[in-house]
Design a protein around this motif. Structure first.
Motif, PDB file in Angstrom:
ATOM      1  N   ASN A  82       0.816  -1.215   0.000  1.00 19.45           N
ATOM      2  CA  ASN A  82       0.000   0.000   0.000  1.00 19.45           C
ATOM      3  C   ASN A  82       0.854   1.272   0.000  1.00 19.45           C
ATOM      4  N   GLY A  83       2.146   1.089  -0.301  1.00 25.27           N
ATOM      5  CA  GLY A  83       2.977   2.259  -0.582  1.00 25.27           C
ATOM      6  C   GLY A  83       3.774   2.830   0.573  1.00 25.27           C
ATOM      7  N   CYS A  84       3.829   2.122   1.703  1.00 30.75           N
ATOM      8  CA  CYS A  84       4.576   2.666   2.845  1.00 30.75           C
ATOM      9  C   CYS A  84       5.675   1.695   3.287  1.00 30.75           C
ATOM     10  N   ASN A  85       6.889   2.198   3.366  1.00 26.19           N
ATOM     11  CA  ASN A  85       8.013   1.414   3.866  1.00 26.19           C
ATOM     12  C   ASN A  85       8.137   1.627   5.371  1.00 26.19           C
ATOM     13  N   VAL A  86       7.848   0.573   6.134  1.00 28.61           N
ATOM     14  CA  VAL A  86       7.799   0.666   7.592  1.00 28.61           C
ATOM     15  C   VAL A  86       8.595  -0.501   8.177  1.00 28.61           C
ATOM     16  N   GLY A  87       9.205  -0.288   9.337  1.00 25.45           N
ATOM     17  CA  GLY A  87      10.011  -1.330   9.959  1.00 25.45           C
ATOM     18  C   GLY A  87       9.386  -1.877  11.228  1.00 25.45           C
ATOM     19  N   GLY A  88       9.888  -3.027  11.646  1.00 27.90           N
ATOM     20  CA  GLY A  88       9.465  -3.610  12.907  1.00 27.90           C
ATOM     21  C   GLY A  88      10.550  -3.494  13.951  1.00 27.90           C
ATOM     22  N   CYS A  89      10.232  -3.874  15.168  1.00 32.38           N
ATOM     23  CA  CYS A  89      11.250  -4.027  16.196  1.00 32.38           C
ATOM     24  C   CYS A  89      10.739  -5.046  17.204  1.00 32.38           C
ATOM     25  N   ALA A  90      11.670  -5.603  17.974  1.00 35.29           N
ATOM     26  CA  ALA A  90      11.352  -6.665  18.928  1.00 35.29           C
ATOM     27  C   ALA A  90      10.563  -7.775  18.226  1.00 35.29           C
ATOM     28  N   GLU A  91       9.752  -8.508  18.970  1.00 35.67           N
ATOM     29  CA  GLU A  91       9.103  -9.687  18.407  1.00 35.67           C
ATOM     30  C   GLU A  91       7.869  -9.369  17.571  1.00 35.67           C
ATOM     31  N   LYS A  92       7.112  -8.378  18.010  1.00 36.60           N
ATOM     32  CA  LYS A  92       5.814  -8.168  17.335  1.00 36.60           C
ATOM     33  C   LYS A  92       5.417  -6.702  17.273  1.00 36.60           C
ATOM     34  N   SER A  93       6.411  -5.814  17.304  1.00 35.73           N
ATOM     35  CA  SER A  93       6.118  -4.377  17.280  1.00 35.73           C
ATOM     36  C   SER A  93       6.360  -3.778  15.897  1.00 35.73           C
TER      37      SER A  93
END
Lengths: 472, 472
Positions: free
Chosen positions: B433-444
């Protein structure tokens, strides 16, 4: 046309010393002022890089020194090299500077080209690279690669998963997740000043005091009698003595020795050379005991010894496992060839930046200039010339040019004075006579010009050296 | 005129996704090809930085993503910022690239200006700097500063010489020359992936497995109930529980705890926030037990939390001893204010390059742009707007926006999904949907846009997020 003439039409024709003391008054004032925000105590003088050219470094007082030290052996081509200026002004460089990528996650479209340009200059037998930021960083990244490889073999191969015990103990920094493994290095070695690289460094107490260290062993690096050609039997025995110590440490050290790291010439430690026999025998030993063999080419690399990479003199077979680089390549990292040194999972050898593309672009440009201008061959030729002249000078001043070493190793030349104080005094006199030269170990002088150093520069240096010895 | 409009007239007005999968075919081919020479497994896609602009990262397939991750939180101003391009093209930069100095021995005439420009943006209470190359390097340099300070105090002050025993044992990596001292960090902490920084890191096993580690303790970082305003009593008890553990570890750890390092918000570890009370109480404890207090601002620094440095929210008094930085400042190092953190001798905190002036020039330019354009204030404002909208969305999708955190902390916002798989799926949908987003930890999910992120970008992100949640 000579390379220096082509590159540096404005290079001074001789040194110029205009202040009675070095650092001069302007440098002194600037060192004091800089000291308010930075540890400027080690500063020799304050340089004017805009005015520096080729083999000459100019200071803020207007002194023009022939530079035979080259930023602690880290300037490959001389100051303000036009090919590097071109690379620095390129659109590719500007993007690398302003849009610095997390190379692992978001590589740019040009990363492969940047890397392949650097890989063109890999040591014989190596064809892959992992990039870092400094010599110490490169060595620690190599240690990580070695430990992962070693543990994967112990575990039974790339495909074997980590155990629950490993996953839980590692979070407490305890074994087996955080295994007690050792890197074997050598007395007088210098591999950097972070904590793991620092544990493998064994040069001077001041480099290590007060820092926790891993319980890692230091073997003995051979100490040869010079000249080498006249002392083959003695030196072979010395090699064998040191090899026996290495083998004994591998067999007896309380924790397994996963890796061995060695400089083909110990540089900070006094320009101690290892023979082809010694370096090859280490390959045999490391293969026998399944120890990862790492060659540290941080200071010896990029042409100064008359080979692009110094250990190529030894033609070690099969090739060593990892080769680290930095300094004259301006970037840093390790070379390797065996796919088993790629960790079994992504994100194990990883960090935000994974190197610096800006510095890799410079490395690629340096390598190209070295090859296109045959600077390795030039360095070998100039080094032979310089060494021959130093031998002549040695016959006149045997005590002040003791233990001369580096024959047939390009301009990578060193010798001993009788004491630290005398060595330091000689370096001071050399500056007053227009030459910037560095020391190493307790009482050695080391020559580390850039690859654009020619016979005419050698002659200027030799005249300044003789004058300085006379003044000692 | 808004900053994005001023800087990035060609910034896309909305994302564009032209491939059915991400990475698209061109990215996939390039990732495979890159993989022959580099570990490209972690690559999300291959970027075209020449075409990227402001808040939008463009890939080689022509996808144009709103970038809410910004190179793992390390792009401060957006892509191809004109002020940085100007800095990158300056004569000063070109010299820094082609004549990289050994800054300790041969500082350039402009080094003081470069450093002072960076020092303008020091955290409150700090006025000196030591420069490094990466976040891990910065933390390890800070550890070295802390260990030297600690041992000098133990030894009786700056003027006391090293003992013969120290000088001899350090060459064997044994105590007292190589003392057994510890750094206390926290569970879920991330301070880097070298060996000492790695020993203080306690985020995920994959970051640490197979590497030897120092026997250093990890305290517990408080886990608060959200929203904070409604859970003050619970959270204060949680702070006290964790403080008691810290005090106990300092008193009982088998080796002396010389330093404590903490992120004001644990970032890789899941955006866990520490309260003002907790951070101040650590100051009280570290003062009481003579432990060096280090704040790691590698990810939290440079404006993203609505303060230039995140720990300024806590107004810790007296100021902490060392503050480390990197990422969005593009350079790295530590800030300090107490002269006693300058080692008693030269060459103790030292290496060949002592940092990179090219990256420091960029840092100075970034700081100036941040201040001149009031980007910290903008980030606080946009963050409040974004957080408010997320709270509204949370009332609609409470499970998919669990444990929302980062209120009044600029755009430094995160929340939890129910599982790793669901979080990863959401990130994948966000890309489509056009957004580059990152995660952190196990499920954030963590939001890490650059400081040029505005309300209009937040609206685009929010719409994509709602759409992605619907598709989950």
């Amino acid at each position: 046309m000579s390379v220096a003439a082509k590159y540096y039409p404005n290079e001074p024709t001789e040194p110029k010393v205009v202040t009675s003391e070095i650092p001069g008054p302007e440098s002194k004032a600037k060192i004091a002022s800089l000291g308010e925000v930075f540890d400027s105590r080690p500063a020799y003088f304050v340089a004017d890089y805009a005015k520096s050219s080729g083999n000459y470094i100019v200071d803020v007082d207007g002194n023009e020194f022939l530079d035979v030290y080259a930023q602690i052996s880290s300037i490959a081509l001389g100051y303000n090299n036009p090919a590097l200026i071109k690379a620095a002004k390129s659109d590719q460089m500007i993007r690398a500077l302003v849009d610095r990528p997390a190379l692992g996650n978001f590589p740019g479209a040009d990363l492969e080209d940047i890397l392949k340009q650097v890989l063109k200059f890999a040591p014989k037998g190596q064809d892959k690279i992992w990039s870092g930021l400094s010599g110490a960083d490169a060595n620690e990244l190599a240690f990580k690669a070695a430990f992962m490889y070693y543990r994967q073999l112990q575990r039974g191969g790339h495909g074997v998963e980590f155990s629950e015990e490993e996953n839980s103990t590692v979070m407490k920094n305890t074994t087996p997740g955080s295994p007690q493994l050792a890197v074997l290095s050598f007395k007088k070695a210098f591999h950097g000043r972070l904590f793991a690289s620092g544990s493998s460094t064994c040069s001077k107490p001041i480099h290590k005091l007060d820092f926790p260290a891993f319980n890692w062993p230091h073997g003995e690096y051979p100490t040869y009698k010079q000249p080498l050609a006249e002392n083959e039997e003695y030196n072979k025995k010395e090699d064998d003595r040191c090899l026996a110590i290495v083998e004994d440490l591998i067999k007896s050290w309380p924790s397994p020795v996963a890796a061995l790291i060695i400089e083909p010439i110990q540089s900070e430690g006094g320009d101690n050379h290892a023979s082809k026999y010694f370096l090859q025998s280490l390959r045999d030993l490391t293969t026998k005991y399944n120890v990862v063999y790492i060659i540290d080419e941080v200071q010896t690399g990029v042409g100064a010894t008359g080979k692009f990479w110094c250990h190529e003199w030894a033609d070690i077979q099969p090739p060593v496992d990892l080769v680290t680089f930095s300094k004259k390549f301006q970037s840093a990292g390790y070379w390797f060839h065996d796919d088993r040194f790629i960790p079994n999972k992504a994100y194990r050898q990883f960090n935000t930046w994974c190197g610096d593309p800006a510095r890799m672009i410079i490395a690629g440009a340096i390598g190209q200039e070295v090859v296109d201008n045959k600077l390795v061959e030039q360095c070998a030729r100039v080094g032979d010339y310089l060494y021959g002249k130093l031998e002549q000078l040695q016959s006149k001043y045997p005590i002040k040019l003791g233990n001369l070493r580096g024959k047939s190793r390009g301009t990578f030349i060193a010798w001993d004075l009788e004491s630290t104080a005398e060595r330091d005094q000689l370096l001071k006199l050399l500056k007053s006579n227009g030459c910037n030269v560095g020391g190493c170990a307790e009482k050695s002088v080391r020559l580390r010009p850039s690859l654009s150093f020619e016979e005419k520069h050698a002659d200027i240096f030799l005249a300044a050296l003789e004058k300085s010895i006379e003044q000692l």
